[in-house]
Scaffold this active site. Structure first.
Site, mmCIF file in Angstrom:
data_model
loop_
_atom_site.group_PDB
_atom_site.id
_atom_site.type_symbol
_atom_site.label_atom_id
_atom_site.label_comp_id
_atom_site.label_asym_id
_atom_site.label_seq_id
_atom_site.Cartn_x
_atom_site.Cartn_y
_atom_site.Cartn_z
ATOM 1 N N GLY A 270 14.717 9.962 4.169
ATOM 2 C CA GLY A 270 13.968 11.153 4.823
ATOM 3 C C GLY A 270 13.423 10.647 6.281
ATOM 4 O O GLY A 270 13.722 11.521 7.165
ATOM 5 N N PRO A 271 12.526 9.816 6.103
ATOM 6 C CA PRO A 271 11.981 9.526 7.332
ATOM 7 C C PRO A 271 12.845 8.926 8.668
ATOM 8 O O PRO A 271 12.349 8.879 9.813
ATOM 9 C CB PRO A 271 10.992 8.412 7.186
ATOM 10 N N CYS B 95 10.592 23.393 -9.436
ATOM 11 C CA CYS B 95 9.554 23.611 -8.483
ATOM 12 C C CYS B 95 8.922 25.047 -9.009
ATOM 13 O O CYS B 95 7.916 25.389 -8.897
ATOM 14 C CB CYS B 95 9.982 23.825 -7.116
ATOM 15 N N GLU C 82 0.709 20.225 -7.873
ATOM 16 C CA GLU C 82 2.336 20.240 -8.526
ATOM 17 C C GLU C 82 2.369 18.591 -9.112
ATOM 18 O O GLU C 82 2.254 17.817 -8.440
ATOM 19 C CB GLU C 82 3.221 20.575 -7.445
ATOM 20 N N GLY D 92 16.535 12.071 7.908
ATOM 21 C CA GLY D 92 15.939 13.530 7.628
ATOM 22 C C GLY D 92 15.216 13.809 8.752
ATOM 23 O O GLY D 92 15.464 14.922 9.374
ATOM 24 N N GLY E 126 21.446 9.394 3.633
ATOM 25 C CA GLY E 126 20.195 8.296 4.153
ATOM 26 C C GLY E 126 18.620 8.656 3.810
ATOM 27 O O GLY E 126 18.851 9.831 2.863
HETATM 28 P P1 NAP Z 1 10.335 15.016 -0.318
HETATM 29 O O1 NAP Z 1 10.052 13.543 0.040
HETATM 30 O O2 NAP Z 1 10.004 16.348 0.202
HETATM 31 O O3 NAP Z 1 11.912 14.999 -0.312
HETATM 32 C C1 NAP Z 1 12.853 16.277 -0.027
HETATM 33 C C2 NAP Z 1 14.051 16.016 1.124
HETATM 34 O O4 NAP Z 1 13.558 15.603 2.391
HETATM 35 C C3 NAP Z 1 14.597 14.592 0.983
HETATM 36 O O5 NAP Z 1 15.962 14.751 1.130
HETATM 37 C C4 NAP Z 1 14.143 13.471 1.487
HETATM 38 O O6 NAP Z 1 14.452 12.323 1.820
HETATM 39 C C5 NAP Z 1 13.631 14.041 2.904
HETATM 40 N N1 NAP Z 1 12.590 13.846 3.792
HETATM 41 C C6 NAP Z 1 11.460 13.084 3.151
HETATM 42 N N2 NAP Z 1 10.629 12.508 4.339
HETATM 43 C C7 NAP Z 1 11.230 13.303 5.364
HETATM 44 C C8 NAP Z 1 10.911 13.494 6.771
HETATM 45 N N3 NAP Z 1 9.805 12.735 7.210
HETATM 46 N N4 NAP Z 1 11.695 14.035 7.558
HETATM 47 C C9 NAP Z 1 12.602 14.878 6.942
HETATM 48 N N5 NAP Z 1 13.199 14.649 5.858
HETATM 49 C C10 NAP Z 1 12.488 14.114 5.034
HETATM 50 O O7 NAP Z 1 10.171 14.807 -1.650
HETATM 51 P P2 NAP Z 1 10.314 13.669 -2.931
HETATM 52 O O8 NAP Z 1 9.490 12.614 -2.331
HETATM 53 O O9 NAP Z 1 11.513 13.527 -3.267
HETATM 54 O O10 NAP Z 1 9.267 14.352 -4.235
HETATM 55 C C11 NAP Z 1 8.031 14.263 -3.852
HETATM 56 C C12 NAP Z 1 7.475 15.657 -4.568
HETATM 57 O O11 NAP Z 1 7.873 16.764 -3.986
HETATM 58 C C13 NAP Z 1 7.732 15.940 -5.693
HETATM 59 O O12 NAP Z 1 6.726 15.292 -6.794
HETATM 60 C C14 NAP Z 1 7.560 17.480 -6.023
HETATM 61 O O13 NAP Z 1 6.091 17.958 -6.179
HETATM 62 C C15 NAP Z 1 7.910 17.984 -4.571
HETATM 63 N N6 NAP Z 1 9.316 18.526 -4.911
HETATM 64 C C16 NAP Z 1 9.538 19.723 -4.789
HETATM 65 C C17 NAP Z 1 10.711 20.207 -4.753
HETATM 66 C C18 NAP Z 1 11.019 21.560 -4.819
HETATM 67 O O14 NAP Z 1 12.104 22.150 -5.203
HETATM 68 N N7 NAP Z 1 10.274 22.528 -4.380
HETATM 69 C C19 NAP Z 1 12.124 19.336 -4.900
HETATM 70 C C20 NAP Z 1 11.812 18.069 -4.933
HETATM 71 C C21 NAP Z 1 10.346 17.519 -4.915
HETATM 72 P P3 NAP Z 1 14.326 11.265 0.782
HETATM 73 O O15 NAP Z 1 15.211 11.567 -0.507
HETATM 74 O O16 NAP Z 1 14.867 9.959 1.359
HETATM 75 O O17 NAP Z 1 12.961 11.161 0.630
#
Ligand code: NAP
Ligand code: MG
Length: 462
Positions: free
Chosen positions: A203-204, A279, A369, A207, A201
């Site tokens: 994230g918002p 990361c 980042e 998640g 599903g």
């Molecule tokens: P993200 O939005 O933080 O996604 C990580 C996980 O959290 C996904 O499963 C996501 O679902 C979920 N999520 C998103 N919003 C949420 C919420 N409000 N409550 C609970 N869970 C939620 O990251 P992203 O959008 O995929 O990537 C954006 C940036 O994050 C990247 O450009 C990078 O800088 C960073 N990032 C860091 C790592 C790391 O290993 N530290 C990994 C990935 C990304 P969805 O997939 O549906 O969004």
């Protein structure tokens, strides 16, 4: 590609309660390859209830038996290793050899390490007149990103299983097919129903419902700092445990005595690997002013050689984001010596391997980042200057130090505010704790330290 049209809850695939789906797109050719159901708060609730019901039985299962099940999970993943690698290549875009060796190879090792640890870990200790039991924290809500889709799942599920916890997983929307294959493997491993549950599903929606669920005892999240901060706040308000693996802006510090050619080529490879979507990538290369131009030339040549071997970024949004950072680097006065913001191919979310010279520590590209194949080379004048620059971001996840001998590199590494440092090209160790100082996160993954995150103590006095 093969996809399940339901959620894996309580040991079976069942229809979700929502009526929308998520399209899975191959980022190399922009074609939709599958649809998976978008989970709702009701789906999350059903999965959490299944995990709660399964908890007493799994927590009471002897660690030796839990170890057998984790070994069976590792074997069930190994049976699917080709399918997993092909799936990761299709939904994430990483080149197949990288998917096979790293994206699948590494989690197989990690799963094996937790089969071993479950069998050998001291879940009971004597302290004076007390016996201390290390008991599972309870129901774990795991939220994972897409960059290493299988590794990020195994990093959470394997230690949680070893500890005796039960799990609900919400994987990234970009890479749900890998998570479905993982659920198939968990099923074949003979885990009791409800011990592992999967809800695909957004994230918002899914998640957030998982992070806010009152019957989840620990939220383990890997992803962006923005979402991590929100999850930490929610968990804090509910007084529940939280583990956060967030971003990084790691420094690759090349001291004057180092073998420059090796340090630069390894540094460039580290950043370009997985198209920069790592990361812990060493996205800032720090070089002494006397060897600076030589390093820039070496790095530009190394990046140019990378050329076509690099995979696309995961989706159009990430491609836009990374190209935006490259434009910002140019606008702020950094010198582009390889790559650039133009899309190198018509189809697919590709970004050219990009190297910037004359980057100053306060520039946006040196602070934020980027999560793409972009390296910033920064000049320093002496060791204290290098240390100030290396430690001068809000992050502290990883890093590297290169010097003429290990002792000199270690002395510098000990002064870095960061959770992991590779000394003169030291290899990744799947048993070493991985996690961040400062805003790179809270908690550790991998090895015995990673297992400890899923345990709480109970002391009995005699
Ligand atoms: P993200 O939005 O933080 O996604 C990580 C996980 O959290 C996904 O499963 C996501 O679902 C979920 N999520 C998103 N919003 C949420 C919420 N409000 N409550 C609970 N869970 C939620 O990251 P992203 O959008 O995929 O990537 C954006 C940036 O994050 C990247 O450009 C990078 O800088 C960073 N990032 C860091 C790592 C790391 O290993 N530290 C990994 C990935 C990304 P969805 O997939 O549906 O969004
Ligand atoms: Mg997102």
């Amino acid at each position: 590609m093969k996809a399940h049209d339901g959620m894996y809850i309580d040991g079976e695939w069942r229809a979700g309660t929502g009526n929308t789906t998520i399209s899975v797109v191959n980022p190399a050719d922009e074609q939709t390859i599958a649809e998976v159901p978008a989970g709702t708060a009701e789906d999350i609730d059903a999965a959490v209830r299944a995990a709660r019901a399964a908890l007493p039985g799994w927590a009471a299962t002897p660690p030796a038996e839990r170890s057998v099940r984790i070994a069976a999970l590792r074997d069930a993943l190994a049976v699917r290793k080709d399918e997993l690698a092909e799936t990761i290549t299709a939904e994430l875009g990483s080149p197949l050899p990288f998917s096979e060796a790293v994206q699948v190879g590494l989690p197989l090792k990690v799963a094996g390490s937790y089969a071993d640890l479950a069998a050998s870990y001291p879940f009971e200790e004597k302290v004076g007149n007390s016996t201390v039991y290390l008991e599972p924290v309870g129901v774990v809500g795991a939220i994972t990103p897409w960059n290493y889709p299988l590794h990020q799942i195994v990093n959470k599920v394997a230690p949680a299983l070893a500890a005796g916890c039960t799990i609900v997983l919400k994987p990234a929307e970009d890479t749900p097919l890998t998570a479905q294959l993982f659920a198939e493997a968990a099923h074949d491993a003979g885990l009791p129903p409800g011990v592992f549950n999967l809800v695909t599903g957004l994230g918002p929606v899914a998640g957030q419902a998982l992070a806010e669920h009152p019957d989840v005892d620990l939220v383990s999240f890997t992803g962006s700092t923005a979402v991590g901060r929100q999850i930490g706040a929610t968990a804090g308000a509910a007084v529940k445990r939280v583990a956060l693996e967030l971003g990084g802006k790691s420094a690759n510090v090349i001291l004057p005595s180092a073998d420059l050619a090796t340090a630069v080529s390894r540094g460039v490879a580290n950043v370009m690997s997985n198209s920069g979507q790592t990361c812990s990538a060493w996205t800032r290369m720090l070089v002494h002013s006397e060897r600076y131009e030589e390093a820039v030339e070496l790095a530009a040549a190394a990046a140019a050689k990378y050329g076509d071997r690099i995979g696309p970024l995961v989706n159009a949004k990430q491609q836009q984001r990374v190209r935006g950072y490259i434009e910002k680097g140019v606008a702020e006065g950094a010198r582009l010596v390889a790559g650039g913001p133009e899309a190198p191919r018509e189809k697919g979310y590709f970004v050219s391997p990009t190297v910037f010279a004359d980057v100053t520590p306060d520039m946006t590209i040196a602070q934020e980042e980027i999560f793409g194949p972009v390296l910033s080379i920064i000049r320093y004048e002496d060791e204290d200057d290098a240390l100030r620059i290396a430690n001068g971001t809000v992050y502290g996840l990883a890093g590297a130090v290169w010097a003429g001998d290990d002792a000199e590199a270690v002395a510098f590494a000990r002064r870095l505010d960061t959770g992991q440092v590779d000394i003169n090209g030291g290899r990744f160790n799947p048993l070493a704790p991985f996690g961040g100082y400062k805003q790179s996160g809270v908690g550790r993954e991998l090895g015995a330290h990673g297992l400890a995150e899923y345990l709480q103590t109970k002391s009995l006095q005699f």
